[in-house]
Design a protein around this motif. Structure first.
Motif, PDB file in Angstrom:
ATOM      1  N   ARG A  75     -63.939 -25.514 -22.628  1.00  0.00           N
ATOM      2  CA  ARG A  75     -62.954 -24.583 -22.819  1.00  0.00           C
ATOM      3  C   ARG A  75     -61.494 -25.138 -22.785  1.00  0.00           C
ATOM      4  NH1 ARG A  75     -65.900 -20.599 -19.467  1.00  0.00           N
ATOM      5  NH2 ARG A  75     -67.144 -19.418 -20.857  1.00  0.00           N
ATOM      6  N   GLY A 101     -69.817 -20.518 -24.286  1.00  0.00           N
ATOM      7  CA  GLY A 101     -70.337 -19.753 -23.117  1.00  0.00           C
ATOM      8  C   GLY A 101     -71.886 -19.707 -23.331  1.00  0.00           C
ATOM      9  N   SER A 102     -72.261 -19.446 -24.560  1.00  0.00           N
ATOM     10  CA  SER A 102     -73.666 -19.322 -24.810  1.00  0.00           C
ATOM     11  C   SER A 102     -74.607 -20.599 -25.261  1.00  0.00           C
ATOM     12  CB  SER A 102     -73.850 -18.320 -26.270  1.00  0.00           C
ATOM     13  OG  SER A 102     -73.093 -17.189 -25.883  1.00  0.00           O
ATOM     14  N   GLN A 127     -61.430 -16.461 -28.594  1.00  0.00           N
ATOM     15  CA  GLN A 127     -62.408 -15.610 -28.005  1.00  0.00           C
ATOM     16  C   GLN A 127     -63.735 -15.897 -28.608  1.00  0.00           C
ATOM     17  OE1 GLN A 127     -62.395 -13.991 -25.229  1.00  0.00           O
ATOM     18  NE2 GLN A 127     -64.338 -13.413 -25.410  1.00  0.00           N
ATOM     19  N   LYS A 128     -63.746 -16.094 -30.035  1.00  0.00           N
ATOM     20  CA  LYS A 128     -65.010 -16.468 -30.565  1.00  0.00           C
ATOM     21  C   LYS A 128     -65.704 -17.940 -30.210  1.00  0.00           C
ATOM     22  CE  LYS A 128     -65.352 -14.712 -34.683  1.00  0.00           C
ATOM     23  NZ  LYS A 128     -65.529 -14.506 -36.238  1.00  0.00           N
ATOM     24  N   HIS A 129     -64.457 -18.904 -30.185  1.00  0.00           N
ATOM     25  CA  HIS A 129     -64.954 -20.012 -29.640  1.00  0.00           C
ATOM     26  C   HIS A 129     -65.494 -20.179 -28.339  1.00  0.00           C
ATOM     27  CE1 HIS A 129     -63.470 -21.130 -33.524  1.00  0.00           C
ATOM     28  NE2 HIS A 129     -64.331 -22.351 -33.549  1.00  0.00           N
ATOM     29  N   HIS A 130     -64.812 -19.610 -27.610  1.00  0.00           N
ATOM     30  CA  HIS A 130     -65.276 -19.324 -25.980  1.00  0.00           C
ATOM     31  C   HIS A 130     -66.612 -18.778 -25.877  1.00  0.00           C
ATOM     32  CE1 HIS A 130     -60.964 -19.581 -24.038  1.00  0.00           C
ATOM     33  NE2 HIS A 130     -61.203 -20.580 -24.690  1.00  0.00           N
ATOM     34  N   GLU A 131     -66.907 -17.808 -26.612  1.00  0.00           N
ATOM     35  CA  GLU A 131     -68.262 -16.913 -26.606  1.00  0.00           C
ATOM     36  C   GLU A 131     -69.534 -18.088 -26.864  1.00  0.00           C
ATOM     37  OE1 GLU A 131     -67.906 -13.724 -29.055  1.00  0.00           O
ATOM     38  OE2 GLU A 131     -66.660 -12.470 -27.654  1.00  0.00           O
ATOM     39  N   ASN A 170     -72.458 -19.131 -35.157  1.00  0.00           N
ATOM     40  CA  ASN A 170     -72.543 -18.849 -33.963  1.00  0.00           C
ATOM     41  C   ASN A 170     -73.267 -19.765 -33.139  1.00  0.00           C
ATOM     42  OD1 ASN A 170     -75.287 -17.814 -34.343  1.00  0.00           O
ATOM     43  ND2 ASN A 170     -74.289 -16.326 -35.434  1.00  0.00           N
ATOM     44  N   HIS A 186     -68.847 -25.930 -19.140  1.00  0.00           N
ATOM     45  CA  HIS A 186     -68.002 -24.808 -19.790  1.00  0.00           C
ATOM     46  C   HIS A 186     -66.568 -25.020 -19.652  1.00  0.00           C
ATOM     47  CE1 HIS A 186     -71.237 -21.518 -19.547  1.00  0.00           C
ATOM     48  NE2 HIS A 186     -71.618 -22.496 -20.573  1.00  0.00           N
TER      49      HIS A 186
END
Length: 820
Positions: A89, A77-78, A70-74, A13, A85
């Motif tokens: 993306r 973003g973090s 979605q997990k990779h986008h999160e 993560n 970004h």
């Protein structure tokens, strides 16, 4: 140069990736670095599932792709700065579009080819490294992302993917030389390409293999493998809490540990760096300052050449047996050849010196295939009865003790087997590696964790606490009090005595429970009631199958026949602690046989509480005799019940004799039938035990008894007994008043006095006596007991007084016997 590899948990993560960024940034300041990164944790398994579902025409694969995206986008973003970004993306989404296209093709064809699966699996490392490279570049490190498919080249050999070593090393060298100003290369692990440019993967441990190839190709000074543990450990810390990190280890020992289950490194993947002598440093991403493990060719010498313990589960044993093997060459080679041709890997081999039997270990998944192949190979010999059909046994594990030059360490194998034996862990087979770096045992998988723990404690443990395994028979008031004391005070007992008590068995007359690891004492009463049936000596038969070190059998029963079971327990390695008076007041021949059996088997036999609960009466007598002292006399009040009665009765004042006895019964001081106490039988047994402890072999017939009551008092039932006491109140009062008129008090005394005219050299007597104020027993009141011991060394007597009965008092005495 240096190569650093980070596994899936290290980049799971955004928070973890930030830790990786900090570690890599510091490393890049020291040296040019190649960073090899795995897919985020769980990603590769999800990609495989996507391919499988697509091949099954299950459209749920699309949901899995969306979830991964979605997990990779999160993470983007973090982790990344805001200005990165959108670009990141877009890069990530292009790769996801490619994945969807491949998965759609698999869906339409309804088939997942190896090439398609490789292509699908490759995306995880591409996503993670693209994101991480962007982050590292954003903090000012001269970073270059490079696609490993352009560097690591593969071919096929016997249908398997193999790396073109020469070409790969050349391309690694060209990569570093063509980019002299680049401080950090970020490359995906696990993936490669063939001569046609098609994506391939490197299999299990693929990212470690990638890192090894890069390290050799760039002639790195070190390969660092960063994971979620602080290096290789002496054992799995979840199994052996005292396990510690191995700071230095040789390549060969590390490979031995890994071969038998240590998961920090996968042996085939690090062969390139081992061959070139490049050190491998295993470090913890989440504790970067921890020392970790340095794996090298010649580690610093250590006093302890034993290094660690590992294990492999899901092992099956295949046994080849028959008289036709004896003296006939070639059986082994035929078996090995057959298994090899069927793609079955042999993990371990043992063979009897008679060549009559052979046992091999294989993975459980290969067991049936191995049996069928071997039965076909030896069909002729089996038909003639020269060989038995192969026997397959499943449910085993291999536990391996690893070190440098293990076999030269005197007693290593014996200590290892003894550690298992002491804890009732059966060993099915043993083997010593020809490398002299391991000793392996095959044991039931259910015992694997316990085996690792006990072997680790034997060779690496530093604990000074000794484990005592307690097996209790009898769960009445004393048994319950004993378990309660242990439950409430176990930690304090361990801290004060260095002995940790584990109640491993408990039985009443109906049920029993046994657990080698120790029974939780919370709610023990309820669990005992749902335990196994204790009928037909089942509890003792179960105890006979165990062989736990420091085992103590505790007899809290009042059984007259349990003493015969002590003999077998001694032979099985148990010591015995008892509060059962019947056993030790039985005929002297039985008593002497028990003592001799305990001595012969090196077992302890303690029964302090049979005479005065927790009062150290027997211990004091025993010490005097053992020191060569001579017992002159012993006078003792040994019945709390009778002492309560005779110290309370006042010749009718405050109640008749019958009323005092009834009050004692109501208070729980007497047996349910008070006549048992007033018969003096209990005191007789205690005097016999006390005398025998003094070395005087007396029997019941040798004791002079002045009964309190005549036989007719015991003829009827309890109500009739109380009526007779009331009818004889005048006699009780007269005797009391006669003594009281002289200033004397009545005490029921058991005595042992040296007497040259007696056959044993001592006179043993029990009677109600009138004693003067000068006597030490004059002021003994309530339910207390007391013993007055005069010896040659101590003519001024030793007086021991205190509570001589009570559940907790007796249980505390039993506990002290256990701890002796």
């Amino acid at each position: 140069m240096q190569v650093m590899k980070f596994g899936g948990t290290s980049v799971a993560n955004a928070d973890n990736m930030l830790k990786v960024t900090e570690i890599v940034a510091k490393a890049a300041e020291r040296d040019r670095t190649i960073l090899v990164v795995s897919a985020i944790s769980g990603c590769t398994d999800t990609l495989i599932k996507i391919g499988t579902l697509a091949a099954e025409r299950d459209e749920s694969y699309k949901t899995l792709i969306d979830s991964l995206q979605q997990k990779h986008h999160e993470i983007i973003g973090s982790l990344l700065p805001l200005e990165k970004h959108e670009e990141s993306r877009e890069t990530c989404d292009r790769l996801f579009d490619s994945l969807r296209g491949i998965a759609q093709g698999v869906f339409l064809l309804g088939e997942l080819s190896p090439a398609s699966l490789d292509a699908i699996q490759s995306f995880g490392e591409l996503w993670s490294t693209k994101i991480l490279a962007t982050k590292l570049a954003s903090i000012g490190i001269a970073t270059k992302w490079t696609d490993s498919r352009e560097i690591i080249k593969t071919g096929t050999e016997n249908g398997k993917t193999t790396v073109n070593i020469a070409q790969t090393y050349s391309l690694v060298k060209s990569m570093t030389e063509a980019n002299p100003i680049t401080q950090l290369f970020v490359v995906p692990g696990f993936i490669a390409s063939d001569m046609h440019g098609r994506t391939t993967t490197l299999g299990r441990g693929g990212s470690d293999y990638s890192a090894s190839l890069y390290a050799v190709g760039c002639n790195a000074r070190i390969l660092e493998i960063w994971t979620d543990v602080s290096g290789m450990m002496t054992a799995n810390p979840k199994v052996a809490p005292s396990a510690h990190t191995i700071s230095h280890i040789s390549y060969k020992a590390a490979l031995e540990l890994s071969h038998f289950g240590a998961k920090v490194i996968y042996p085939p993947t690090i062969q390139p760096v081992v061959a070139e002598g490049i050190p491998i440093y295993v470090k913890n991403t989440f504790d970067p300052d921890a020392h970790g493990t340095l794996i090298e060719k010649n580690p610093p010498r250590s006093k302890n050449k034993l290094i660690g313990i590992s294990n492999s589960d899901n092992i099956a044993l295949i046994s080849l047996e028959g008289s036709g093997m004896v003296g006939i060459p070639g059986f082994s080679s035929r078996l090995f050849d057959t298994l090899s041709r069927n793609g079955i890997n042999i993990i371990l081999i043992t063979q009897a010196s008679s060549v009559h039997t052979m046992c091999i270990a294989v993975a459980e998944k290969d067991a049936e295939k191995a049996r069928e192949a071997a039965d076909r190979c030896f069909a002729y010999e089996i038909s003639l009865g020269k060989l038995n059909p192969l026997k397959v046994e499943k449910g085993f594990s291999i536990v391996c003790l690893v070190g440098d030059d293990v076999l030269s360490q005197s007693g290593t194998t014996g200590r290892m087997l003894a550690a298992l034996s002491r804890h009732s862990i059966p060993v099915r087979a043993t083997a010593q590696g020809s490398s002299e770096r391991n000793v392996s045992v095959i044991i039931p998988s259910v015992d694997a964790d316990a085996a690792i723990l006990h072997i680790h404690n034997e060779f690496f443990g530093k604990s000074t606490v000794k484990d005592i395994h307690v097996f209790i028979a009898g769960y009445g008031v004393v048994g319950k009090a004993l378990t309660d004391i242990i439950a409430r005070n176990g930690d304090k007992i361990a801290a004060r005595t260095g002995k940790r008590l584990h109640v491993c068995g408990l039985s009443n007359s109906r049920k029993f429970i046994v657990d080698k690891a120790g029974i939780s004492l919370d709610g023990i009463t309820g669990r005992l009631e749902t335990g196994e049936s204790a009928a037909d000596e089942a509890y003792f038969e179960t105890l006979a199958t165990l062989s736990l070190e420091n085992s103590v059998f505790v007899d809290c029963t009042g059984s007259s026949d349990i003493a015969y079971k002590y003999m077998n327990l001694f032979k099985r390695g148990y010591s015995v602690v008892a509060c059962n008076k019947i056993t030790f007041s039985a005929p002297y021949s039985q008593y002497a046989a028990l003592k001799a059996a305990a001595l012969e088997n090196g077992a302890s036999l303690r029964y302090e509480t049979t005479v005065g609960a927790a009062l150290p009466i027997l211990e004091s007598i025993s010490r005097s005799v053992n020191s060569g002292d001579d017992i002159i006399s012993i006078e003792a009040v040994l019945s709390g019940t009778l002492n309560y009665i005779f110290s309370t009765y006042r010749g009718g004042e405050g109640g008749t004799f019958a009323q005092v006895v009834k009050r004692a019964q109501d208070a729980g001081y007497t047996e349910p039938d008070p006549r048992l106490d007033l018969s003096g039988r209990d005191v007789l047994r205690k005097l016999i035990i006390l005398s025998r402890e003094a070395g005087i072999p007396i029997e019941e017939k040798d004791v002079e008894i002045s009964p309190l009551l005549s036989p007719e008092f015991f003829a009827g039932k309890v109500p009739a007994f109380y009526k007779m006491l009331e009818d004889n109140e005048d006699a009780f009062a007269a005797r009391y008043n006669e003594a009281a008129g002289k200033g004397l008090r009545q005490r029921f005394i058991a005595s042992l006095t040296k007497d040259g005219d007696a056959p044993s050299g001592y006179r043993a007597r029990i009677a109600l006596e009138d004693i003067s104020p000068e006597h030490p027993l004059f002021n003994l009141n309530g339910t207390d007991n007391s013993a007055i011991i005069r010896t040659g060394f101590y003519p001024s007597p030793l007086v021991i007084s205190g509570a001589g009965a009570g559940a907790y008092q007796t249980a505390s005495g039993v506990l002290n016997d256990i701890l002796m």
